[in-house]
Design an enzyme around this catalytic site. Structure first.
Site, PDB file in Angstrom:
ATOM      1  N   ASP A  29      27.437  57.690 115.872  1.00 56.37           N
ATOM      2  CA  ASP A  29      28.148  57.584 114.594  1.00 56.37           C
ATOM      3  C   ASP A  29      29.645  57.704 114.882  1.00 56.37           C
ATOM      4  OD1 ASP A  29      29.394  58.346 111.995  1.00 56.37           O
ATOM      5  OD2 ASP A  29      27.306  58.428 111.305  1.00 56.37           O
ATOM      6  N   ILE A  30      30.398  56.833 114.280  1.00 56.03           N
ATOM      7  CA  ILE A  30      31.841  56.757 114.526  1.00 56.03           C
ATOM      8  C   ILE A  30      32.609  57.911 113.851  1.00 56.03           C
ATOM      9  CG2 ILE A  30      32.637  55.265 112.629  1.00 56.03           C
ATOM     10  CD1 ILE A  30      33.182  54.504 116.334  1.00 56.03           C
ATOM     11  N   HIS A  92      18.862  54.118 107.804  1.00 54.46           N
ATOM     12  CA  HIS A  92      19.202  54.780 109.073  1.00 54.46           C
ATOM     13  C   HIS A  92      18.930  56.270 108.970  1.00 54.46           C
ATOM     14  CE1 HIS A  92      22.778  54.686 106.512  1.00 54.46           C
ATOM     15  NE2 HIS A  92      23.106  55.850 107.029  1.00 54.46           N
ATOM     16  N   HIS A  94      20.199  60.004 110.637  1.00 45.21           N
ATOM     17  CA  HIS A  94      21.230  60.705 111.411  1.00 45.21           C
ATOM     18  C   HIS A  94      20.570  61.767 112.291  1.00 45.21           C
ATOM     19  CE1 HIS A  94      24.791  59.593 108.761  1.00 45.21           C
ATOM     20  NE2 HIS A  94      23.804  59.317 107.942  1.00 45.21           N
TER      21      HIS A  94
HETATM   22  P1  AMP Z   1      25.306  57.216 105.031  1.00 45.87           P
HETATM   23  O1  AMP Z   1      25.051  55.798 104.542  1.00 45.87           O
HETATM   24  O2  AMP Z   1      25.888  58.103 103.980  1.00 45.87           O
HETATM   25  O3  AMP Z   1      24.091  57.824 105.678  1.00 45.87           O
HETATM   26  O4  AMP Z   1      26.428  57.135 106.147  1.00 45.87           O
HETATM   27  C1  AMP Z   1      26.615  56.016 106.977  1.00 45.87           C
HETATM   28  C2  AMP Z   1      27.134  56.471 108.319  1.00 45.87           C
HETATM   29  O5  AMP Z   1      27.454  55.309 109.071  1.00 45.87           O
HETATM   30  C3  AMP Z   1      28.404  57.324 108.266  1.00 45.87           C
HETATM   31  O6  AMP Z   1      28.170  58.563 108.931  1.00 45.87           O
HETATM   32  C4  AMP Z   1      29.441  56.471 109.014  1.00 45.87           C
HETATM   33  O7  AMP Z   1      30.324  57.250 109.786  1.00 45.87           O
HETATM   34  C5  AMP Z   1      28.574  55.592 109.883  1.00 45.87           C
HETATM   35  N1  AMP Z   1      29.209  54.337 110.272  1.00 45.87           N
HETATM   36  C6  AMP Z   1      29.749  53.411 109.459  1.00 45.87           C
HETATM   37  N2  AMP Z   1      30.237  52.369 110.171  1.00 45.87           N
HETATM   38  C7  AMP Z   1      29.980  52.645 111.469  1.00 45.87           C
HETATM   39  C8  AMP Z   1      30.236  51.966 112.704  1.00 45.87           C
HETATM   40  N3  AMP Z   1      30.849  50.773 112.747  1.00 45.87           N
HETATM   41  N4  AMP Z   1      29.843  52.557 113.862  1.00 45.87           N
HETATM   42  C9  AMP Z   1      29.215  53.744 113.848  1.00 45.87           C
HETATM   43  N5  AMP Z   1      28.939  54.432 112.717  1.00 45.87           N
HETATM   44  C10 AMP Z   1      29.322  53.900 111.544  1.00 45.87           C
END
Ligand code: AMP
Length: 124
Positions: A29-30, A92, A94
């Site tokens: 995760d970025i 997804h 985490h």
């Molecule tokens: P959520 O939809 O609330 O579960 O969160 C989406 C997650 O995706 C967040 O923690 C973001 O930091 C992560 N995220 C979004 N874009 C990217 C990316 N390009 N690379 C890695 N992680 C990402």
């Protein structure tokens, strides 16, 4: 339009890949809550995780288990998991190795070389 995670899976957007198989893809995760914070994603683009077909659902959770166990072995830390899905409309999970500084929703700023170092440790 393809989701940002589909673009990552297809290699159109770079990612720090940890694990991949036929049906799933895992990458850092970025905006990590702790070093090693990883997202495990089904390759099929489905918004809500509970709308996955059973075979994709089963493949996703099998990969979550595999990645979490590997992460625990490498880091020596308990791995916590959550499903949120408020941000990116592509299912997804985490996974985050617990650290003393971990706080739900609080993120770290890491440099590229730090991400790369973590990726190299966790990738399998
Ligand atoms: P959520 O939809 O609330 O579960 O969160 C989406 C997650 O995706 C967040 O923690 C973001 O930091 C992560 N995220 C979004 N874009 C990217 C990316 N390009 N690379 C890695 N992680 C990402």
């Amino acid at each position: 339009m393809a989701s940002i995670f589909t673009k990552i899976i297809n290699g159109e957007i770079p990612s720090y890949k940890i694990y991949e198989d036929e049906k799933t893809y895992a990458f850092l995760d970025i905006n990590p809550e702790a070093k090693g914070h990883t997202l495990v994603v089904p390759k099929v683009e489905v918004d809500k995780i509970y709308d996955l077909e059973d075979d994709d659902w089963n493949a996703l959770w099998a990969s979550v288990k595999k990645v979490a166990k590997h992460m625990e072995e490498v880091t020596g830390r308990r791995v916590v998991m959550k499903v949120v899905g408020t941000d990116v409309p592509h299912a997804h999970v985490h996974l985050t190795p617990l650290s003393e500084t971990w706080e739900y929703g609080k993120t770290l700023k890491l440099r590229e070389d730090e991400f790369e170092e973590i990726r190299a440790k966790l990738a399998f």
